[in-house]
Design a protein around this motif. Structure first.
Motif, PDB file in Angstrom:
ATOM      1  N   GLN A  74     -33.655  52.203  64.854  1.00 58.71           N
ATOM      2  CA  GLN A  74     -33.039  52.800  66.043  1.00 58.71           C
ATOM      3  C   GLN A  74     -31.678  52.171  66.321  1.00 58.71           C
ATOM      4  OE1 GLN A  74     -34.111  52.190  70.513  1.00 58.71           O
ATOM      5  NE2 GLN A  74     -35.174  54.073  69.903  1.00 58.71           N
ATOM      6  N   LEU A  75     -30.721  53.042  66.623  1.00 60.13           N
ATOM      7  CA  LEU A  75     -29.411  52.636  67.108  1.00 60.13           C
ATOM      8  C   LEU A  75     -29.214  53.286  68.471  1.00 60.13           C
ATOM      9  CD1 LEU A  75     -26.510  51.470  66.830  1.00 60.13           C
ATOM     10  CD2 LEU A  75     -25.899  53.613  65.684  1.00 60.13           C
ATOM     11  N   ALA A  76     -29.076  52.476  69.502  1.00 50.94           N
ATOM     12  CA  ALA A  76     -28.915  52.995  70.866  1.00 50.94           C
ATOM     13  C   ALA A  76     -27.580  52.536  71.443  1.00 50.94           C
ATOM     14  CB  ALA A  76     -30.069  52.529  71.755  1.00 50.94           C
ATOM     15  N   VAL A  85     -28.279  56.487  74.868  1.00 48.79           N
ATOM     16  CA  VAL A  85     -28.442  57.560  73.894  1.00 48.79           C
ATOM     17  C   VAL A  85     -28.875  56.899  72.595  1.00 48.79           C
ATOM     18  CG1 VAL A  85     -27.319  59.409  72.615  1.00 48.79           C
ATOM     19  CG2 VAL A  85     -26.714  59.012  75.007  1.00 48.79           C
ATOM     20  N   ALA A  86     -30.048  57.273  72.086  1.00 44.65           N
ATOM     21  CA  ALA A  86     -30.648  56.587  70.941  1.00 44.65           C
ATOM     22  C   ALA A  86     -30.771  57.511  69.739  1.00 44.65           C
ATOM     23  CB  ALA A  86     -32.026  56.039  71.317  1.00 44.65           C
ATOM     24  N   PHE A  87     -30.425  56.997  68.577  1.00 44.32           N
ATOM     25  CA  PHE A  87     -30.578  57.690  67.302  1.00 44.32           C
ATOM     26  C   PHE A  87     -31.703  57.010  66.533  1.00 44.32           C
ATOM     27  CE2 PHE A  87     -29.584  57.716  62.733  1.00 44.32           C
ATOM     28  CZ  PHE A  87     -29.632  59.078  62.478  1.00 44.32           C
ATOM     29  N   ASP A  88     -32.720  57.794  66.101  1.00 41.65           N
ATOM     30  CA  ASP A  88     -33.898  57.234  65.440  1.00 41.65           C
ATOM     31  C   ASP A  88     -34.137  57.885  64.083  1.00 41.65           C
ATOM     32  OD1 ASP A  88     -35.637  55.520  67.531  1.00 41.65           O
ATOM     33  OD2 ASP A  88     -34.714  57.202  68.593  1.00 41.65           O
ATOM     34  N   VAL A  89     -34.584  57.069  63.132  1.00 38.66           N
ATOM     35  CA  VAL A  89     -35.084  57.560  61.848  1.00 38.66           C
ATOM     36  C   VAL A  89     -36.442  56.896  61.621  1.00 38.66           C
ATOM     37  CG1 VAL A  89     -34.725  57.726  59.368  1.00 38.66           C
ATOM     38  CG2 VAL A  89     -32.767  57.828  60.903  1.00 38.66           C
ATOM     39  N   GLY A  90     -37.464  57.682  61.337  1.00 35.94           N
ATOM     40  CA  GLY A  90     -38.803  57.146  61.114  1.00 35.94           C
ATOM     41  C   GLY A  90     -39.352  57.526  59.746  1.00 35.94           C
ATOM     42  N   PHE A  91     -40.439  56.868  59.370  1.00 35.69           N
ATOM     43  CA  PHE A  91     -41.077  57.151  58.090  1.00 35.69           C
ATOM     44  C   PHE A  91     -42.561  56.848  58.201  1.00 35.69           C
ATOM     45  CE2 PHE A  91     -42.743  55.814  53.962  1.00 35.69           C
ATOM     46  CZ  PHE A  91     -42.329  56.847  53.138  1.00 35.69           C
ATOM     47  N   ALA A  92     -43.401  57.808  57.787  1.00 40.22           N
ATOM     48  CA  ALA A  92     -44.851  57.600  57.749  1.00 40.22           C
ATOM     49  C   ALA A  92     -45.389  58.270  56.485  1.00 40.22           C
ATOM     50  CB  ALA A  92     -45.522  58.183  58.985  1.00 40.22           C
ATOM     51  N   ARG A  93     -46.283  57.596  55.781  1.00 39.90           N
ATOM     52  CA  ARG A  93     -46.818  58.131  54.528  1.00 39.90           C
ATOM     53  C   ARG A  93     -48.290  57.756  54.380  1.00 39.90           C
ATOM     54  NH1 ARG A  93     -47.777  56.500  49.231  1.00 39.90           N
ATOM     55  NH2 ARG A  93     -47.263  58.023  47.586  1.00 39.90           N
ATOM     56  N   VAL A 118     -46.209  62.925  53.774  1.00 37.48           N
ATOM     57  CA  VAL A 118     -45.053  62.129  54.189  1.00 37.48           C
ATOM     58  C   VAL A 118     -44.347  62.845  55.337  1.00 37.48           C
ATOM     59  CG1 VAL A 118     -42.849  61.117  53.478  1.00 37.48           C
ATOM     60  CG2 VAL A 118     -44.747  61.258  51.847  1.00 37.48           C
ATOM     61  N   ARG A 119     -43.949  62.070  56.365  1.00 36.95           N
ATOM     62  CA  ARG A 119     -43.185  62.615  57.490  1.00 36.95           C
ATOM     63  C   ARG A 119     -41.989  61.712  57.789  1.00 36.95           C
ATOM     64  NH1 ARG A 119     -48.750  61.945  59.970  1.00 36.95           N
ATOM     65  NH2 ARG A 119     -48.814  60.981  57.912  1.00 36.95           N
ATOM     66  N   VAL A 120     -40.810  62.314  57.909  1.00 38.03           N
ATOM     67  CA  VAL A 120     -39.585  61.565  58.183  1.00 38.03           C
ATOM     68  C   VAL A 120     -38.837  62.246  59.332  1.00 38.03           C
ATOM     69  CG1 VAL A 120     -37.430  60.641  57.241  1.00 38.03           C
ATOM     70  CG2 VAL A 120     -39.429  60.899  55.748  1.00 38.03           C
ATOM     71  N   PRO A 121     -39.072  61.835  60.581  1.00 35.63           N
ATOM     72  CA  PRO A 121     -38.327  62.413  61.711  1.00 35.63           C
ATOM     73  C   PRO A 121     -36.952  61.767  61.864  1.00 35.63           C
ATOM     74  CG  PRO A 121     -39.963  60.854  62.506  1.00 35.63           C
ATOM     75  CD  PRO A 121     -40.154  60.923  61.021  1.00 35.63           C
ATOM     76  N   VAL A 122     -35.965  62.598  62.170  1.00 31.57           N
ATOM     77  CA  VAL A 122     -34.601  62.138  62.465  1.00 31.57           C
ATOM     78  C   VAL A 122     -34.219  62.760  63.802  1.00 31.57           C
ATOM     79  CG1 VAL A 122     -32.204  62.071  61.697  1.00 31.57           C
ATOM     80  CG2 VAL A 122     -34.058  62.021  60.002  1.00 31.57           C
ATOM     81  N   THR A 123     -34.061  61.947  64.839  1.00 21.92           N
ATOM     82  CA  THR A 123     -33.937  62.486  66.201  1.00 21.92           C
ATOM     83  C   THR A 123     -32.881  61.752  67.023  1.00 21.92           C
ATOM     84  OG1 THR A 123     -35.712  61.018  66.963  1.00 21.92           O
ATOM     85  CG2 THR A 123     -36.341  63.237  66.257  1.00 21.92           C
ATOM     86  N   ALA A 158     -37.616  67.103  61.475  1.00 19.46           N
ATOM     87  CA  ALA A 158     -38.530  66.275  60.693  1.00 19.46           C
ATOM     88  C   ALA A 158     -38.625  66.847  59.283  1.00 19.46           C
ATOM     89  CB  ALA A 158     -39.909  66.221  61.338  1.00 19.46           C
ATOM     90  N   TRP A 159     -38.450  65.972  58.301  1.00 20.74           N
ATOM     91  CA  TRP A 159     -38.664  66.352  56.906  1.00 20.74           C
ATOM     92  C   TRP A 159     -40.095  65.960  56.540  1.00 20.74           C
ATOM     93  CZ3 TRP A 159     -40.036  63.667  52.478  1.00 20.74           C
ATOM     94  CH2 TRP A 159     -39.882  64.350  51.256  1.00 20.74           C
ATOM     95  N   TYR A 160     -40.751  66.802  55.748  1.00 18.99           N
ATOM     96  CA  TYR A 160     -42.124  66.495  55.350  1.00 18.99           C
ATOM     97  C   TYR A 160     -42.318  66.797  53.864  1.00 18.99           C
ATOM     98  CZ  TYR A 160     -43.582  71.272  54.540  1.00 18.99           C
ATOM     99  OH  TYR A 160     -43.712  72.521  53.994  1.00 18.99           O
ATOM    100  N   ARG A 161     -43.336  66.178  53.304  1.00 19.91           N
ATOM    101  CA  ARG A 161     -43.824  66.546  51.965  1.00 19.91           C
ATOM    102  C   ARG A 161     -45.342  66.461  51.990  1.00 19.91           C
ATOM    103  NH1 ARG A 161     -42.561  63.029  46.674  1.00 19.91           N
ATOM    104  NH2 ARG A 161     -43.997  61.644  47.767  1.00 19.91           N
ATOM    105  N   PHE A 162     -45.985  67.527  51.557  1.00 19.17           N
ATOM    106  CA  PHE A 162     -47.437  67.562  51.460  1.00 19.17           C
ATOM    107  C   PHE A 162     -47.779  67.900  50.011  1.00 19.17           C
ATOM    108  CE2 PHE A 162     -51.656  69.602  52.020  1.00 19.17           C
ATOM    109  CZ  PHE A 162     -52.310  68.546  52.643  1.00 19.17           C
ATOM    110  N   LYS A 163     -48.517  67.009  49.361  1.00 18.78           N
ATOM    111  CA  LYS A 163     -48.789  67.153  47.932  1.00 18.78           C
ATOM    112  C   LYS A 163     -50.255  66.887  47.644  1.00 18.78           C
ATOM    113  CE  LYS A 163     -47.397  65.131  43.473  1.00 18.78           C
ATOM    114  NZ  LYS A 163     -46.514  64.112  42.824  1.00 18.78           N
ATOM    115  N   GLN A 164     -50.868  67.761  46.873  1.00 21.23           N
ATOM    116  CA  GLN A 164     -52.238  67.577  46.400  1.00 21.23           C
ATOM    117  C   GLN A 164     -52.241  67.695  44.878  1.00 21.23           C
ATOM    118  OE1 GLN A 164     -54.282  70.562  48.994  1.00 21.23           O
ATOM    119  NE2 GLN A 164     -55.330  68.764  49.823  1.00 21.23           N
TER     120      GLN A 164
END
Length: 243
Positions: A74-76, A85-93, A118-123, A158-164
């Motif tokens: 986070q950069l605020a 005002v905050a800029f966030d980038v996250g990552f969950a897998r 995988v989920r990558v939110p940019v907000t 949010a960018w995502y990838r779903f793979k099976q």
């Protein structure tokens, strides 16, 4: 001798009082305007929607299999005394193995596969502090409060990838097929959050936060263009520095 050696190495790393006061542009002599931090925690996926419902019905998966450790940056920037005002980038897998619930292969062995999500939110967010974050002492010093609760909301994408990947039973031919099914893309996302800054000193602080994110994406043809749920609750703790 060990103690003397450690003191010799560590003591020079601490800033001296004289050097701190000599720096007129240093943190202690002006109100901070930028907050930079990293966070780590855990995300609880809501795991709804046709794609994840189908995966849970056909495979030995449950909602908690889509939970994941999460990381963020986070950069605020201070907009006013109470607002940032905050800029966030996250990552969950998450990655989990499974079997088909109702089918086995011709040798009566389980039909196995691996699911990766995988989920990558940019907000960008508006962050409001419920109390002052510090106080000015004359015009040359700013003293932080020990703790400062905040709430906020924001949005972005949010960018995502779903793979099976693995083996699947073809219910039409009854053959077992080795397949890689994958979908990825971006979608609008929003969130609300609340938390608290806890000062470790004039510059460094802990940040504890709970955040609920909202987002739904349409998958590719590999999953029938059905929707996939990206929503969920995230709890994090982070270390930040103020400038």
């Amino acid at each position: 001798r060990t103690t003397i050696f450690l003191l010799t190495v560590v003591v020079p790393l601490f800033p001296s009082r004289a050097s701190g006061q000599a720096n007129g542009e240093g943190f202690l002599f002006k109100r901070p305007t930028v907050h930079v931090g990293i966070q780590g925690g855990y995300t609880l996926a809501r795991a709804g929607g046709p794609v994840l419902d189908f995966a849970r019905n056909e495979l030995t998966l449950n909602k908690r299999d889509f939970d994941a450790s999460s990381w963020g940056f986070q950069l605020a920037v201070r907009a006013s005394e109470r607002f940032d005002v905050a800029f966030d980038v996250g990552f969950a897998r998450s990655e989990v193995g499974s079997e088909m619930r109702d089918w086995v292969d011709q040798d009566q062995l389980p039909i196995e596969q691996t699911t990766t999500f995988v989920r990558v939110p940019v907000t960008v967010s508006a962050k409001y502090y419920l109390r002052g974050r510090g106080r000015a002492i004359s015009e040359f010093a700013w003293i932080p409060e020990k703790w400062a609760p905040f709430v906020g909301a924001g949005g972005g994408f949010a960018w995502y990838r779903f793979k099976q990947e693995g083996d699947f039973k073809d219910v039409a031919s009854f053959d077992v097929l080795g397949l890689v099914l994958e979908s990825s893309g971006e979608t609008p996302a929003a969130h609300v959050f609340a938390g608290m800054d806890i000062a470790l000193g004039p510059r460094f602080l802990w940040t504890v936060e709970g955040r609920y994110g909202l987002g739904t994406a349409d998958t590719d043809s590999a999953f029938g263009n059905e929707s996939i749920d990206l929503s969920g609750f995230q709890g994090t703790i982070g270390l930040a520095v103020r400038f």
